[in-house]
Enzyme design. Sequence first.
Site: not given
Length: 429
Positions: A27, A31, A174, A176, A317, A344, A348, A389
Amino acid sequence: MTDEDSWTAPVAEAPLDAVVRVPGSKSITNRAYVLSALATAPTRVRAPLDSRDARLMLGALAALGARSEETPGGGYLVHPLNPARIHVEETVNVVLGNAGTVARFTPALATLGSSPVLFDGDEAIRRRPIGPLLQALRDLGADIDDDGRAAPPFTVRGHGGLPGGRVDLDSSASSQFLSALLLAAPATEKGVTVRLVGGNPPSEPHIAMTLDMLRRFGATVDRDGVEFHVPPARLSCPVYTVEPDLSTAAPFVVAPLLTGGKVRIEGWPSSTTQPGDYLRGLVTQLGASVSLDEGGLTVEGGGSFSGATLDLHEVGELTPVIASLLCFADSPSVITGVAHLRGHETDRLAALAAELSGLGADVKDTEDGLRITPAPMTAGVFHTYDDHRLVMAGAVLGLRIPGIDVENPATVGKTFPGFVDAWSSMVTA
């Protein structure tokens, strides 16, 4: 390894005693690359994650006119975006893979050039939500054609800049989406003011991370409840050092709860915006002994613990690893607040319910989480759905269950290409 398509996760035959170093935060790395591309001078990004997602981000930025080069001693020197490097009449292709940060953080940058830019990637990225972000970018002046899909593939036609202004955004699927607008805001003509609608975004720590990194690159950030404002700015950060990825550290942090013994994770920061720092409090709640010093984090566990009711909305997450861990608790557990995990890399919640139940646990997915009732588990294949994950979740199961064959372990390369070797070394140390 049994073959290239599966990996038999090692069983811990004795209490652990290991020291582990995890790679840089995905992350933060991605960025940092985006902000470096928007800066006025090159930025040396030190200790970044080297993984598929990070390389996809560098590739996307290169396609958009921000070249980068490896530096002696590791890391990358990222040069500012130069849209003039893209010929007006050419269609530029940005390869997304299955990287959510690339799909969401780079379309705004395509508006700064003068070329049509086609964004597309793996089949899985076409199922991940992005429609609210594309609409918000249109409201800020972007020219985007997605043929009504609200998903990749889509084309951004650059017109030499993004006007900016005020916009309402539904970021409930999200965080994001919000980060994407804020990261691009310094490069817009009027700045960007975002008012959140439709519910709170998941993962407040990732929003805090975005705001902190904008400030470190020289931007001004104002927040008033659900409204955010970032004015135009000339960004600069000659050197940026990436923290270790604390979410990637999750399986190592929880391991002593299942095996006894201790694990030390080197480089754990004393102060951070990463959601993975939640793990310190969680394993303490479950009975582990945790100590943090300037060199890292040490976790000691006794091998047994009780179940828990956990709201993981801000740290979703971590759910796959935590769900696997809770299958070995002495009592049932409930995880809530993570409905967004259905969008995701895979759904999940459905995947975890199917795979954990398939091995013997009683796990049911609810509207916004999981209900976990521990039961004896047996050997079998743990399918991972091309989700990094889930590889980590399968590894956690293998600590106590012989014969857990984790499908497609290479997919963990999204965040930790060396995970299998590091995990095996920890277990056998």
